[in-house]
Design a protein around this motif. Structure first.
Motif, mmCIF file in Angstrom:
data_model
loop_
_atom_site.group_PDB
_atom_site.id
_atom_site.type_symbol
_atom_site.label_atom_id
_atom_site.label_comp_id
_atom_site.label_asym_id
_atom_site.label_seq_id
_atom_site.Cartn_x
_atom_site.Cartn_y
_atom_site.Cartn_z
ATOM 1 N N GLU A 1 4.554 1.408 -10.247
ATOM 2 C CA GLU A 1 5.471 0.274 -10.198
ATOM 3 C C GLU A 1 6.270 0.226 -11.490
ATOM 4 O O GLU A 1 5.740 0.505 -12.563
ATOM 5 C CB GLU A 1 4.683 -1.038 -10.052
ATOM 6 C CG GLU A 1 5.554 -2.265 -10.018
ATOM 7 C CD GLU A 1 4.754 -3.569 -9.998
ATOM 8 O OE1 GLU A 1 5.372 -4.604 -9.714
ATOM 9 O OE2 GLU A 1 3.543 -3.550 -10.261
ATOM 10 N N ILE A 2 7.547 -0.098 -11.352
ATOM 11 C CA ILE A 2 8.379 -0.271 -12.545
ATOM 12 C C ILE A 2 9.055 -1.633 -12.529
ATOM 13 O O ILE A 2 9.309 -2.213 -11.476
ATOM 14 C CB ILE A 2 9.470 0.815 -12.680
ATOM 15 C CG1 ILE A 2 10.489 0.747 -11.532
ATOM 16 C CG2 ILE A 2 8.860 2.195 -12.801
ATOM 17 C CD1 ILE A 2 11.882 1.124 -11.929
ATOM 18 N N TYR A 3 9.343 -2.086 -13.731
ATOM 19 C CA TYR A 3 10.233 -3.219 -13.959
ATOM 20 C C TYR A 3 11.310 -2.682 -14.882
ATOM 21 O O TYR A 3 11.012 -1.974 -15.842
ATOM 22 C CB TYR A 3 9.508 -4.379 -14.655
ATOM 23 C CG TYR A 3 8.455 -5.038 -13.797
ATOM 24 C CD1 TYR A 3 8.796 -6.070 -12.939
ATOM 25 C CD2 TYR A 3 7.137 -4.621 -13.850
ATOM 26 C CE1 TYR A 3 7.832 -6.680 -12.155
ATOM 27 C CE2 TYR A 3 6.169 -5.225 -13.062
ATOM 28 C CZ TYR A 3 6.519 -6.250 -12.220
ATOM 29 O OH TYR A 3 5.573 -6.848 -11.438
ATOM 30 N N GLY A 4 12.541 -2.961 -14.569
ATOM 31 C CA GLY A 4 13.634 -2.479 -15.395
ATOM 32 C C GLY A 4 14.970 -2.834 -14.790
ATOM 33 O O GLY A 4 15.135 -3.909 -14.210
ATOM 34 N N PHE B 1 6.340 0.540 -16.947
ATOM 35 C CA PHE B 1 5.835 1.465 -15.937
ATOM 36 C C PHE B 1 4.337 1.229 -15.857
ATOM 37 O O PHE B 1 3.656 1.214 -16.884
ATOM 38 C CB PHE B 1 6.111 2.910 -16.367
ATOM 39 C CG PHE B 1 5.609 3.946 -15.396
ATOM 40 C CD1 PHE B 1 6.447 4.450 -14.426
ATOM 41 C CD2 PHE B 1 4.307 4.419 -15.460
ATOM 42 C CE1 PHE B 1 6.002 5.418 -13.526
ATOM 43 C CE2 PHE B 1 3.847 5.373 -14.567
ATOM 44 C CZ PHE B 1 4.696 5.875 -13.598
ATOM 45 N N GLN B 2 3.829 1.005 -14.640
ATOM 46 C CA GLN B 2 2.400 0.740 -14.509
ATOM 47 C C GLN B 2 1.883 1.196 -13.162
ATOM 48 O O GLN B 2 2.658 1.457 -12.241
ATOM 49 C CB GLN B 2 2.113 -0.740 -14.706
ATOM 50 C CG GLN B 2 2.793 -1.636 -13.675
ATOM 51 C CD GLN B 2 2.711 -3.112 -14.039
ATOM 52 O OE1 GLN B 2 2.675 -3.458 -15.208
ATOM 53 N NE2 GLN B 2 2.684 -3.970 -13.040
ATOM 54 N N GLU C 1 12.466 -4.395 -9.624
ATOM 55 C CA GLU C 1 11.019 -4.241 -9.509
ATOM 56 C C GLU C 1 10.832 -3.312 -8.325
ATOM 57 O O GLU C 1 11.221 -3.642 -7.202
ATOM 58 C CB GLU C 1 10.331 -5.576 -9.247
ATOM 59 C CG GLU C 1 8.851 -5.436 -9.007
ATOM 60 C CD GLU C 1 8.174 -6.739 -8.605
ATOM 61 O OE1 GLU C 1 6.947 -6.714 -8.449
ATOM 62 O OE2 GLU C 1 8.855 -7.757 -8.423
ATOM 63 N N VAL C 2 10.284 -2.125 -8.565
ATOM 64 C CA VAL C 2 10.212 -1.116 -7.509
ATOM 65 C C VAL C 2 8.819 -0.506 -7.466
ATOM 66 O O VAL C 2 8.246 -0.163 -8.505
ATOM 67 C CB VAL C 2 11.255 0.004 -7.739
ATOM 68 C CG1 VAL C 2 11.280 0.966 -6.560
ATOM 69 C CG2 VAL C 2 12.640 -0.566 -7.994
ATOM 70 N N SER D 1 0.871 -1.167 0.000
ATOM 71 C CA SER D 1 0.000 0.000 0.000
ATOM 72 C C SER D 1 0.912 1.222 0.000
ATOM 73 O O SER D 1 1.715 1.401 0.911
ATOM 74 C CB SER D 1 -0.892 0.002 1.230
ATOM 75 O OG SER D 1 -1.710 1.149 1.225
ATOM 76 N N CYS D 2 0.817 2.034 -1.035
ATOM 77 C CA CYS D 2 1.744 3.160 -1.192
ATOM 78 C C CYS D 2 1.177 4.494 -0.733
ATOM 79 O O CYS D 2 1.916 5.355 -0.279
ATOM 80 C CB CYS D 2 2.177 3.266 -2.656
ATOM 81 S SG CYS D 2 3.087 1.812 -3.212
#
Length: 88
Positions: A61-64, A53-54, A73-74, A24-25
């Protein structure tokens, strides 16, 4: 009867895992979120190379890749841009 019980137990056992899938952000409404372009710029300034980016739940959230070239994954707070959780 046994089939219904087995199905119910299967659903119950999976539900906690799904609930923990993303953090939960923020509790703020989307009107207070940083724009996606501003967030992408901030993420780039942190040294991340973004592949995906989603919006996940109430997080960006990113994947990269991180600045070391490692998979990343952040999850980010979409209001402040702070990192909330990091995966692999």
């Amino acid at each position: 009867m046994k089939l219904k019980l087995i199905a119910a137990l299967a659903i119950i056992s999976v539900t906690p895992a799904l609930a923990l899938a993303s953090p939960s952000c923020t509790g703020e409404p989307k009107s207070k979120w940083m724009s996606e372009d501003a967030m992408k710029a901030k993420i780039g300034a942190m040294g991340y190379k973004v592949k995906t980016f989603q919006i996940t739940g109430n997080c960006y959230e990113i994947y990269g890749k991180d600045k070391g070239g490692n998979r990343a994954e952040v999850y980010f707070n979409p209001v402040s841009g702070d990192i909330v959780q990091m995966g692999d």
